[in-house]
Motif scaffolding. Structure first.
Motif, PDB file in Angstrom:
ATOM      1  N   UNK A 254       3.725  17.133  -6.067  1.00 31.56           N
ATOM      2  CA  UNK A 254       4.086  17.763  -4.803  1.00 31.56           C
ATOM      3  C   UNK A 254       3.321  17.089  -3.673  1.00 31.56           C
ATOM      4  N   UNK A 255       3.686  17.419  -2.461  1.00 33.69           N
ATOM      5  CA  UNK A 255       3.121  16.732  -1.292  1.00 33.69           C
ATOM      6  C   UNK A 255       1.652  17.051  -1.058  1.00 33.69           C
ATOM      7  N   UNK A 256       1.088  18.038  -1.756  1.00 34.45           N
ATOM      8  CA  UNK A 256      -0.310  18.402  -1.519  1.00 34.45           C
ATOM      9  C   UNK A 256      -1.293  17.506  -2.267  1.00 34.45           C
ATOM     10  N   UNK A 257      -0.821  16.709  -3.193  1.00 32.86           N
ATOM     11  CA  UNK A 257      -1.722  15.848  -3.970  1.00 32.86           C
ATOM     12  C   UNK A 257      -1.996  14.548  -3.215  1.00 32.86           C
ATOM     13  N   UNK A 258      -3.178  13.988  -3.358  1.00 30.88           N
ATOM     14  CA  UNK A 258      -3.551  12.776  -2.605  1.00 30.88           C
ATOM     15  C   UNK A 258      -2.961  11.493  -3.208  1.00 30.88           C
ATOM     16  N   UNK A 259      -1.667  11.319  -3.097  1.00 32.19           N
ATOM     17  CA  UNK A 259      -0.986  10.166  -3.673  1.00 32.19           C
ATOM     18  C   UNK A 259      -1.446   8.833  -3.100  1.00 32.19           C
ATOM     19  N   UNK A 260      -1.655   8.701  -1.780  1.00 28.05           N
ATOM     20  CA  UNK A 260      -2.078   7.391  -1.261  1.00 28.05           C
ATOM     21  C   UNK A 260      -3.348   6.865  -1.918  1.00 28.05           C
ATOM     22  N   UNK A 261      -4.264   7.735  -2.272  1.00 25.08           N
ATOM     23  CA  UNK A 261      -5.497   7.278  -2.918  1.00 25.08           C
ATOM     24  C   UNK A 261      -5.207   6.664  -4.285  1.00 25.08           C
ATOM     25  N   UNK A 262      -4.220   7.203  -4.980  1.00 24.11           N
ATOM     26  CA  UNK A 262      -3.861   6.647  -6.286  1.00 24.11           C
ATOM     27  C   UNK A 262      -3.229   5.269  -6.134  1.00 24.11           C
ATOM     28  N   UNK A 263      -2.371   5.118  -5.135  1.00 24.39           N
ATOM     29  CA  UNK A 263      -1.768   3.809  -4.873  1.00 24.39           C
ATOM     30  C   UNK A 263      -2.849   2.803  -4.466  1.00 24.39           C
ATOM     31  N   UNK A 264      -3.790   3.232  -3.663  1.00 29.32           N
ATOM     32  CA  UNK A 264      -4.884   2.350  -3.249  1.00 29.32           C
ATOM     33  C   UNK A 264      -5.748   1.952  -4.442  1.00 29.32           C
ATOM     34  N   UNK A 265      -5.925   2.855  -5.396  1.00 25.72           N
ATOM     35  CA  UNK A 265      -6.723   2.536  -6.580  1.00 25.72           C
ATOM     36  C   UNK A 265      -6.066   1.410  -7.377  1.00 25.72           C
ATOM     37  N   UNK A 266      -4.739   1.409  -7.457  1.00 32.91           N
ATOM     38  CA  UNK A 266      -4.025   0.331  -8.146  1.00 32.91           C
ATOM     39  C   UNK A 266      -4.214  -0.975  -7.386  1.00 32.91           C
ATOM     40  N   UNK A 267      -4.088  -0.927  -6.052  1.00 36.86           N
ATOM     41  CA  UNK A 267      -4.292  -2.132  -5.249  1.00 36.86           C
ATOM     42  C   UNK A 267      -5.710  -2.665  -5.387  1.00 36.86           C
ATOM     43  N   UNK A 268      -6.679  -1.784  -5.532  1.00 33.57           N
ATOM     44  CA  UNK A 268      -8.067  -2.227  -5.697  1.00 33.57           C
ATOM     45  C   UNK A 268      -8.233  -3.048  -6.972  1.00 33.57           C
ATOM     46  N   UNK A 269      -7.461  -2.709  -8.010  1.00 29.99           N
ATOM     47  CA  UNK A 269      -7.570  -3.420  -9.285  1.00 29.99           C
ATOM     48  C   UNK A 269      -6.789  -4.732  -9.263  1.00 29.99           C
ATOM     49  N   UNK A 270      -5.545  -4.703  -8.790  1.00 32.97           N
ATOM     50  CA  UNK A 270      -4.696  -5.902  -8.850  1.00 32.97           C
ATOM     51  C   UNK A 270      -4.747  -6.740  -7.589  1.00 32.97           C
ATOM     52  N   UNK A 271      -5.292  -6.199  -6.525  1.00 30.38           N
ATOM     53  CA  UNK A 271      -5.305  -6.901  -5.249  1.00 30.38           C
ATOM     54  C   UNK A 271      -4.037  -6.592  -4.463  1.00 30.38           C
ATOM     55  N   UNK A 272      -4.022  -6.992  -3.215  1.00 36.37           N
ATOM     56  CA  UNK A 272      -2.862  -6.767  -2.359  1.00 36.37           C
ATOM     57  C   UNK A 272      -2.014  -8.032  -2.372  1.00 36.37           C
ATOM     58  N   UNK A 273      -0.778  -7.888  -2.788  1.00 40.88           N
ATOM     59  CA  UNK A 273       0.141  -9.026  -2.852  1.00 40.88           C
ATOM     60  C   UNK A 273       1.171  -8.902  -1.750  1.00 40.88           C
ATOM     61  N   UNK A 274       1.354  -9.961  -1.008  1.00 39.66           N
ATOM     62  CA  UNK A 274       2.390  -9.949   0.029  1.00 39.66           C
ATOM     63  C   UNK A 274       2.910 -11.358   0.219  1.00 39.66           C
ATOM     64  N   UNK A 275       4.182 -11.449   0.516  1.00 38.21           N
ATOM     65  CA  UNK A 275       4.795 -12.737   0.788  1.00 38.21           C
ATOM     66  C   UNK A 275       5.217 -12.824   2.252  1.00 38.21           C
ATOM     67  N   UNK A 276       5.004 -11.763   2.995  1.00 42.35           N
ATOM     68  CA  UNK A 276       5.430 -11.734   4.391  1.00 42.35           C
ATOM     69  C   UNK A 276       4.283 -12.140   5.304  1.00 42.35           C
ATOM     70  N   UNK A 277       4.609 -12.864   6.344  1.00 40.26           N
ATOM     71  CA  UNK A 277       3.633 -13.223   7.350  1.00 40.26           C
ATOM     72  C   UNK A 277       3.986 -12.472   8.618  1.00 40.26           C
ATOM     73  N   UNK A 278       3.144 -11.555   9.050  1.00 37.07           N
ATOM     74  CA  UNK A 278       3.453 -10.807  10.268  1.00 37.07           C
ATOM     75  C   UNK A 278       3.566 -11.739  11.470  1.00 37.07           C
ATOM     76  N   UNK A 279       4.467 -11.428  12.370  1.00 35.13           N
ATOM     77  CA  UNK A 279       4.644 -12.248  13.559  1.00 35.13           C
ATOM     78  C   UNK A 279       3.771 -11.767  14.688  1.00 35.13           C
TER      79      UNK A 279
END
Length: 66
Positions: A41-66
């Motif tokens: 449900x929306x009350x759980x801290x989902x962004x922290x879980x997604x960030x925890x995955x990024x902390x392990x695998x790193x942030x991958x992106x192929x886009x270059x901001x303009x």
């Protein structure tokens, strides 16, 4: 039609009102791969879980901001 096929992984969370986040985990055959994290449900801290995955695998992106 490939885009429509990819929606099958995203639509259930949206239709049920569940919080969801997609996190890129690697690249295979020049295509990004990843995981989708869903909360109960929306009350759980989902962004922290997604960030925890990024902390392990790193942030991958192929886009270059303009």
């Amino acid at each position: 039609m490939k885009v429509v096929e990819l929606f099958r992984f995203v639509m259930p969370a949206n239709l049920m009102g569940l919080p969801a986040a997609c996190v890129a985990t690697s690249v295979a055959n020049d295509l990004p791969t990843g995981v989708q994290v869903m909360g109960r449900d929306a009350r759980r801290p989902l962004p922290r879980r997604a960030e925890a995955i990024e902390d392990v695998v790193g942030v991958l992106t192929r886009l270059t901001p303009e």
